[in-house]
Scaffold this motif. Sequence first.
Motif, PDB file in Angstrom:
ATOM      1  N   UNK A  34      17.055  48.412  73.106  1.00  0.00           N
ATOM      2  CA  UNK A  34      16.297  49.625  73.386  1.00  0.00           C
ATOM      3  C   UNK A  34      14.908  49.513  72.770  1.00  0.00           C
ATOM      4  N   UNK A  35      14.017  50.414  73.165  1.00  0.00           N
ATOM      5  CA  UNK A  35      12.667  50.426  72.596  1.00  0.00           C
ATOM      6  C   UNK A  35      12.211  51.862  72.390  1.00  0.00           C
ATOM      7  N   UNK A  36      11.236  52.047  71.497  1.00  0.00           N
ATOM      8  CA  UNK A  36      10.645  53.359  71.226  1.00  0.00           C
ATOM      9  C   UNK A  36       9.244  53.385  71.826  1.00  0.00           C
TER      10      UNK A  36
ATOM     11  N   UNK B 278      20.295  53.795  66.134  1.00  0.00           N
ATOM     12  CA  UNK B 278      19.543  53.170  65.045  1.00  0.00           C
ATOM     13  C   UNK B 278      18.036  53.385  65.206  1.00  0.00           C
ATOM     14  N   UNK B 279      17.519  53.190  66.431  1.00  0.00           N
ATOM     15  CA  UNK B 279      16.089  53.400  66.664  1.00  0.00           C
ATOM     16  C   UNK B 279      15.711  54.872  66.494  1.00  0.00           C
TER      17      UNK B 279
ATOM     18  N   UNK C 185       9.493  49.780  59.860  1.00  0.00           N
ATOM     19  CA  UNK C 185       9.965  48.707  58.977  1.00  0.00           C
ATOM     20  C   UNK C 185      10.295  47.431  59.751  1.00  0.00           C
ATOM     21  N   UNK C 186       9.960  46.313  59.158  1.00  0.00           N
ATOM     22  CA  UNK C 186      10.242  45.022  59.789  1.00  0.00           C
ATOM     23  C   UNK C 186      11.747  44.804  59.866  1.00  0.00           C
ATOM     24  N   UNK C 187      12.188  44.164  60.934  1.00  0.00           N
ATOM     25  CA  UNK C 187      13.592  43.841  61.108  1.00  0.00           C
ATOM     26  C   UNK C 187      14.476  44.992  61.503  1.00  0.00           C
ATOM     27  N   UNK C 188      13.904  46.127  61.875  1.00  0.00           N
ATOM     28  CA  UNK C 188      14.777  47.244  62.297  1.00  0.00           C
ATOM     29  C   UNK C 188      14.501  47.631  63.720  1.00  0.00           C
TER      30      UNK C 188
ATOM     31  N   UNK D 252      24.424  49.336  73.202  1.00  0.00           N
ATOM     32  CA  UNK D 252      23.231  50.101  73.577  1.00  0.00           C
ATOM     33  C   UNK D 252      23.208  51.457  72.877  1.00  0.00           C
ATOM     34  N   UNK D 253      24.355  52.134  72.850  1.00  0.00           N
ATOM     35  CA  UNK D 253      24.428  53.438  72.184  1.00  0.00           C
ATOM     36  C   UNK D 253      24.113  53.295  70.692  1.00  0.00           C
ATOM     37  N   UNK D 254      24.633  52.245  70.068  1.00  0.00           N
ATOM     38  CA  UNK D 254      24.367  52.006  68.642  1.00  0.00           C
ATOM     39  C   UNK D 254      22.891  51.692  68.415  1.00  0.00           C
TER      40      UNK D 254
END
Length: 181
Positions: free
Chosen positions: A64-66, A102-103, A178-181, A96-98
């Motif tokens: 996914x993307x923001x 997270x995003x 944050x990097x890596x998230x 995808x839901x997870x």
Amino acid sequence: MGDTVHQDGLGEPDALDRLWTPHRMAYLRGENKPADETPGECPFCRIPRLPDEEGLVVHRGRLTYAVMNLYPYASGHLMVCPYRHIADYTETTDEEAADMADLTRTAMRVIRSVSGAQGFNVGMNQGSVAGAGIAAHLHQHVVPRWGGDTNFMPVIGRTKTLPQLLTETRALLAEAWPLGS
């Protein structure tokens, strides 16, 4: 009647000021919205193919993307979208839901750190009858809120005020992500 002046000589005067926003006509006309289920024509399918600044992408996750909302309800309003062209939340995979969750959590943390948001509206409009502007591609809204942010402007003035350009807000959020998230 007397000596009142009609705006542009048409209609009756109403003593209201006008804040013209012609850029919103594209939204009202439905331009750049998918007319069908064609994945390649969907704006949420096209955006990931653009450079981040051009597509207003804040962060790219694995699934996914923001992305900044082009027609925001508040400054910092973004959306979390799956790359895959699906319309309904029930069509997401567990992964995808997870990733969306997270995003969304990270977006809230980042927006709060950058803007001092005091609360959030988070949600999905599933289907056009539920208010989805682009119903063919799933997206979750993350809308920051502040005490008193719904003032007389949208209620009485029927105008939204945004203190910052979308490109500037995108840059601030992307830099704070944050990097890596």
